[in-house]
Design a protein around this motif. Sequence first.
Motif, PDB file in Angstrom:
ATOM      1  N   SER A 259       0.857  -1.188   0.000  1.00  0.00           N
ATOM      2  CA  SER A 259       0.000   0.000   0.000  1.00  0.00           C
ATOM      3  C   SER A 259       0.895   1.241   0.000  1.00  0.00           C
ATOM      4  O   SER A 259       2.086   1.168   0.308  1.00  0.00           O
ATOM      5  CB  SER A 259      -0.893   0.012   1.241  1.00  0.00           C
ATOM      6  OG  SER A 259      -0.102   0.161   2.418  1.00  0.00           O
ATOM      7  N   GLU A 277      -4.008  15.389   3.041  1.00  0.00           N
ATOM      8  CA  GLU A 277      -4.856  14.796   2.008  1.00  0.00           C
ATOM      9  C   GLU A 277      -5.474  15.939   1.212  1.00  0.00           C
ATOM     10  O   GLU A 277      -6.277  16.710   1.747  1.00  0.00           O
ATOM     11  CB  GLU A 277      -5.934  13.913   2.631  1.00  0.00           C
ATOM     12  CG  GLU A 277      -6.557  12.923   1.645  1.00  0.00           C
ATOM     13  CD  GLU A 277      -7.541  13.548   0.679  1.00  0.00           C
ATOM     14  OE1 GLU A 277      -7.693  13.031  -0.440  1.00  0.00           O
ATOM     15  OE2 GLU A 277      -8.177  14.570   1.035  1.00  0.00           O
ATOM     16  N   SER A 283     -10.569   7.140   1.124  1.00  0.00           N
ATOM     17  CA  SER A 283      -9.534   6.105   1.129  1.00  0.00           C
ATOM     18  C   SER A 283      -8.141   6.704   1.304  1.00  0.00           C
ATOM     19  O   SER A 283      -7.271   6.117   1.950  1.00  0.00           O
ATOM     20  CB  SER A 283      -9.590   5.286  -0.166  1.00  0.00           C
ATOM     21  OG  SER A 283      -9.373   6.108  -1.297  1.00  0.00           O
ATOM     22  N   HIS A 286      -7.519   7.648   4.904  1.00  0.00           N
ATOM     23  CA  HIS A 286      -7.098   6.455   5.654  1.00  0.00           C
ATOM     24  C   HIS A 286      -5.615   6.162   5.427  1.00  0.00           C
ATOM     25  O   HIS A 286      -4.881   5.849   6.367  1.00  0.00           O
ATOM     26  CB  HIS A 286      -7.937   5.244   5.226  1.00  0.00           C
ATOM     27  CG  HIS A 286      -9.361   5.324   5.660  1.00  0.00           C
ATOM     28  ND1 HIS A 286     -10.403   4.818   4.917  1.00  0.00           N
ATOM     29  CD2 HIS A 286      -9.945   5.866   6.761  1.00  0.00           C
ATOM     30  CE1 HIS A 286     -11.552   5.031   5.537  1.00  0.00           C
ATOM     31  NE2 HIS A 286     -11.292   5.671   6.662  1.00  0.00           N
ATOM     32  N   GLU A 287      -5.169   6.281   4.178  1.00  0.00           N
ATOM     33  CA  GLU A 287      -3.762   6.045   3.871  1.00  0.00           C
ATOM     34  C   GLU A 287      -2.872   7.079   4.550  1.00  0.00           C
ATOM     35  O   GLU A 287      -1.810   6.756   5.081  1.00  0.00           O
ATOM     36  CB  GLU A 287      -3.537   6.072   2.354  1.00  0.00           C
ATOM     37  CG  GLU A 287      -4.027   4.832   1.620  1.00  0.00           C
ATOM     38  CD  GLU A 287      -3.159   3.622   1.946  1.00  0.00           C
ATOM     39  OE1 GLU A 287      -2.114   3.428   1.326  1.00  0.00           O
ATOM     40  OE2 GLU A 287      -3.557   2.863   2.862  1.00  0.00           O
ATOM     41  N   ASP A 305     -14.440  15.802  -0.452  1.00  0.00           N
ATOM     42  CA  ASP A 305     -14.965  14.522  -0.930  1.00  0.00           C
ATOM     43  C   ASP A 305     -16.411  14.692  -1.388  1.00  0.00           C
ATOM     44  O   ASP A 305     -17.033  15.747  -1.180  1.00  0.00           O
ATOM     45  CB  ASP A 305     -14.875  13.484   0.191  1.00  0.00           C
ATOM     46  CG  ASP A 305     -14.753  12.057  -0.327  1.00  0.00           C
ATOM     47  OD1 ASP A 305     -15.156  11.814  -1.479  1.00  0.00           O
ATOM     48  OD2 ASP A 305     -14.272  11.189   0.420  1.00  0.00           O
TER      49      ASP A 305
END
Length: 391
Positions: A259, A277, A283, A286-287, A305
């Motif tokens: 990942s 971000e 997603s 989260h990363e 988002d």
Amino acid sequence: MDEKSSSETRGNSIRCRAAVSRKPGEPLVLEEVMVAPPMPHEVRIRIICTSLCHSDITFWKLKDFPGIFPRILGHEAVGVVESVGEDVDEVSEGDTVIPTFMPDCGDCVDCRSKKSNLCSKLPFKVSPWMPRHETSRFTDLKGEVLYHFLFVSSFSEYTVVDVAHVTKIDPSIAPNRACLLSCGVSTGVGAAWRTADVEKGSTVVIFGLGSIGLAVAEGARLCGATKIIGVDLNPDKFETGKKFGVTDFVNSGNCGDKSVSQVINEMTDGGADYCFECVGMASLVHEAYACCRKGWGKTIVLGVDRPGAKLSLSSYEVLHSGKSLMGSLFGGLKAKSDIPILLKKYLDKELQLDEFVTHEVRFDDINKAFDLLIEGNCLRCVIWMDKQAGS
């Protein structure tokens, strides 16, 4: 339209040109509109130039609320005060100003505090109206109401903005640079500078190297970050990122069986001090959180988002990792005090603004600016309201 003297227009409606978004996703229509005089706590501004932001495109495409039509988009700009309404004393006719979508009333507990830029007197919302009176100052020549956008609506030769959304600036600063601090560059630089408070020698990861992500890199560079890792699907963006301090690049589509967060954890020996971000995908949040260093790491969300998108974090990890997760609206900046600081840094050749402007067009060619941004061919396209771009 030609610049008019305030003595001719004060207290009267102004007839001028605007680029009206009449249907979602369709080219803007250049037409004549009526701009009403300012009400109490409002100022009417003659726009000098405006720049195009991805948020304009997002709302231009929306078919459902908060997408609403017909509307005058645009929210990155610089202009000159043409007239002021009652109870306005901090700016005067002739002042050069930057309008911002975030208010800074200076009176509420939040605006007086150093801890927040979220005004509680005029809380931010995506509204089609003026913030205090919830009415429009725009109509077309048939008398139809035209809706506002993010309290600015800069795709018009004249607009009306609440004084809480206006910052007075030095008129000698080039308008095609000053307008960038109305939203995008301020948001990115501020997220590193104010929200995260990036420390000298720290490690930073940026998910998404669009204009906001590059502005985060610029802010992190200014703060003295040693390692700035850019994450993107497009490797060409690394070359652009180097101009703003990006030192390393991770192609998120080419990580093999690992990942992105695993790759970054290995690169940073356990995680980055600060992760941003800038895309607007749960997603990726989260990363970013996963490659944020345990104990003191901060993950800052700037990307917008889709409506209703949710995060799902492990309660165990939140409790045991000691990490922070926070949002950053307008980079945590207080417009009236922080924008002048950033402009001084630009004049002192500390803050890079020139490098963000990749295209400039005439107001007549505003739809070309949309095409350039959609095609990914520019960072910021400045739109001049006068006849010749840059004249």
